[in-house]
Design an enzyme around this catalytic site. Structure first.
Site, short mmCIF file in Angstrom:
data_model
loop_
_atom_site.label_atom_id
_atom_site.label_comp_id
_atom_site.label_asym_id
_atom_site.label_seq_id
_atom_site.Cartn_x
_atom_site.Cartn_y
_atom_site.Cartn_z
CG HIS A 72 -0.44 -0.17 2.53
ND1 HIS A 72 -1.10 -0.82 3.55
CD2 HIS A 72 0.72 0.26 3.07
CE1 HIS A 72 -0.35 -0.77 4.65
NE2 HIS A 72 0.75 -0.11 4.39
CG HIS A 98 1.00 4.08 7.66
ND1 HIS A 98 -0.15 3.65 7.05
CD2 HIS A 98 1.96 3.18 7.34
CE1 HIS A 98 0.12 2.52 6.38
NE2 HIS A 98 1.39 2.22 6.54
CG HIS A 123 8.53 -1.33 3.12
ND1 HIS A 123 7.75 -2.41 3.46
CD2 HIS A 123 7.83 -0.24 3.55
CE1 HIS A 123 6.64 -2.00 4.05
NE2 HIS A 123 6.66 -0.68 4.13
CD GLU A 168 3.35 -1.68 6.25
OE1 GLU A 168 3.14 -0.55 6.69
OE2 GLU A 168 3.40 -1.94 5.02
FE FE Z 1 2.31 0.67 5.48
#
Ligand code: FE
Ligand code: FE
Lengths: 134, 281, 281, 134
Positions: free
Chosen positions: B12, B61, B195, B242
């Site tokens: 996302h 977030h 990431h 995530e």
């Molecule tokens: Fe995220």
């Protein structure tokens, strides 16, 4: 009973160049991160941009945290309890993208960092564990 | 009776929202990223595949929740949710409409199943939720499905274990099956893949690990269920964690699933983009 | 190493706070109510019995949480909490001070144990928490123990099952045992006993049921663990459901416990007051 | 799969003279309860007491809910989705105790209700279940 919590957390310190956002950091960075959240409101961004030092006076942050904010020293901010998703409000207000802001933490120039990403990103080889050196 | 028909997983990355919102989808950088979603955008318009409701598993977030409120699992039960202003104004995308009857049913069923849900009736939803909507549905005037936001804490540690996420998925499946209305329900798991967006190690990408994760969603999901957090962190970067949210989606499907579509691309911003569409065999 | 030494249960009737705050403890109506706490107020000052920290299980009564936020289990991790203004000004009692190091440890341990906690860093605490403090500690200038607020949803249904509450208690015991500092820790369960404060059936009191509940905290706790919500509601009034919070306290103790003290009185306001002090055998 | 949620909830309707605060009621009473919450602030209580009707104009409640609030009809308010802990802000602002407010829902006078409580409260005998009549 062994302290599972400590064991769980200790492993995180073994990852090179990484600050996992543990509750210890969350507590240390509470006001720093709440300050960042305030920049989600347009009127606060305006006040902040007009006079950064004056804006910081309203926040119960340490002098170290304030200096690191003013210097946009993101690695230092992580060490002082900042979380990257909160800090994102700060660099977004500066008009920086995630790539631009993130590159400042790596010791590379923005172009070098972008080139690394285009070439497939940083390899995990050698940066998995400090202890294992792998 | 409501039917859980398919699971979708997708990164996302906020940049992918920016690319769509600013009309950059045909640019060299973006084109191969979005191209991998063409199959799904076509597939999902077919009558059998169009969901009435999506249970959209994502993480906030630091948008709706700050350091004063850290729910492990939160379910949005309001009628609608606005796109959040994450510091550069809200995304110009439609309001997210919920099926509140269904969402409350799911919330109730999960609590009866001994999940300690937090019910939220007022929140804005950030890129974690709206970017997957844009990737799967494009730029419609209204989102073509109702959305139940299910927010997972993956920011402050400890985050929920992979096993707990899997079990929540199983409980979601029971909640769906016990809903009397005839609805086509999908569960989406978002976030990931590799990431790390912080510290000197930022930019880490582990394509081998990611591909094996994608493989094992069908081949050996029980292995994924047991992965400890430290492995995600070491191998896929600090924000690779995530992917535990994908296990909620996977746990909601049955033992055997078929991969209908896969897409993997590096990079989008700092991230390896992964996307799969799964259906029960 | 921290030691879980005792469990205390008590009703948290708001009127009992009013009675203390307004100096009415010697009045005929109040005297027998407070008299039942004399034993405990004496016992708890003894060096072996004085807790360093109390994990205080209570429910918020639409004070800190409104309809926008309904956490099933919330744990307060801030340094301190102020008494809430529930509509007639805050109670004139000391600020509630937390042992934040310990509270965060417990929160982390519970999440690792697959409880889906919500962490709260900013909230006021209402009579559910402050009335038991007054009953056990009287009117000191500072509360003599640090308090970890653990708020349970018992207002909006479904509330957590008795079994889930019991399991949370067991997980709390593990969290305490694994804390390296030498602390005397008590768990308090509050709320109950029989009461219904709404509708034509208001005023319901079931002394027989309440006494059996008190008996079985020592004699047959596994029976209590399995009681369905509907039994609390039918037998003890709609607000009798608060007793599920006692099971968190009870689950945190071992298999065999000794009842050190019991107090039961009808009425206080609309409520049957119950109070026990338990220790592990 | 059977609908456990419906089974769980259905039993609640079998309790005489009792409105269990289910999510259905929570949804129906959302604005009513949020209005009550607003009375936790002293400045709001002052505005409310000065002009109740004017104060209610700011709240997205149904006319039925508004009328029941003005009439302090607590049983009606429960039927319209009010929760007693939220409604407590309303009767506290009126200076009523829990016993006083609760007694208004029982068909008894305040004194009768207090006498019942002093005598041990209402017996569960006969008011456990509508179906079973016990
Ligand atoms: Fe995220
Ligand atoms: Fe209570």
């Amino acid at each position: 009973m062994a302290d599972r919590v400590s064991e769980y957390l200790a492993a995180f310190d073994d990852i090179p160049g990484t600050r996992v956002y543990t509750t210890k950091r969350a507590r240390q960075g509470y006001w720093l991160n709440q300050f960042c959240m305030s920049l989600m409101k347009a009127e606060n961004r305006k006040r902040w941009l007009a006079d950064e030092r004056a804006y910081l006076q309203d926040w119960r942050m340490t002098d170290e945290q304030k200096d690191a904010v003013l210097a946009r020293d993101y690695n230092r901010l992580l060490d002082l309890g900042g979380n990257i998703y909160f800090l994102a409000k700060l660099f977004s207000t500066d008009g920086l993208s995630f790539v631009q802001a993130v590159s400042t933490m790596t010791g590379m120039s923005e172009d070098e960092y972008k080139a690394m990403m285009m070439a497939g990103g940083r390899s995990p080889q050698g940066v998995r564990s400090i202890k294992e050196g792998n | 009776m409501a039917r859980l028909t398919a699971g979708i997983a997708s990164s996302h990355v906020p940049l992918l929202g920016v690319g769509i919102d600013q009309g950059k989808t045909e640019e060299d950088y973006f084109k191969p990223i979005y191209a991998g979603y063409d199959w799904t955008r076509e597939w999902i318009t077919q009558p059998d595949n169009k969901p009435d409701v999506v249970i959209l598993v994502y993480n906030d977030h630091a948008s709706a929740f700050d350091m004063n409120l850290i729910p492990t699992f939160a379910i949005g039960c309001a009628d609608e949710f606005q796109p959040a202003d994450e510091g550069w104004g809200p995304r110009p995308v439609p309001t997210v409409k919920n099926d509140a009857d269904f969402a409350w049913h799911v919330a109730q069923s999960l609590i009866l199943d001994e999940f300690d849900m937090t019910i939220i009736n007022d929140m804005d939803v950030d890129h974690g939720l709206t970017v997957p909507l844009s990737l799967m549905f494009g730029q419609p005037a209204e989102w073509p499905a109702k959305i139940v936001p299910l927010a997972v804490n993956v920011v402050t540690y400890p985050v929920p274990s992979g096993n707990r996420c899997w079990m929540l998925g199983e409980a979601i499946a029971r909640a769906v099956e016990s809903y009397p209305e005839d609805l086509n329900v999908q569960v989406w798991g978002t976030g990931g893949m590799s990431h790390q967006i912080q510290g000197p190690r930022a930019g880490l990408i582990n394509q081998e690990w990611d591909q094996r994760f994608l493989d094992d969603l069908t081949k050996d999901p029980q292995r994924l269920r047991k992965l400890p957090h430290i492995e995600y962190l070491r191998e896929t970067g600090s924000e690779g964690i995530e992917m535990v949210m994908w296990l909620i989606m996977r746990g909601a499907l049955g033992d055997n699933v078929r991969e209908l579509h896969r897409h993997y691309h590096v990079p989008a911003s700092n991230t390896a983009v992964g996307h799969v569409v799964l259906e029960n065999c």
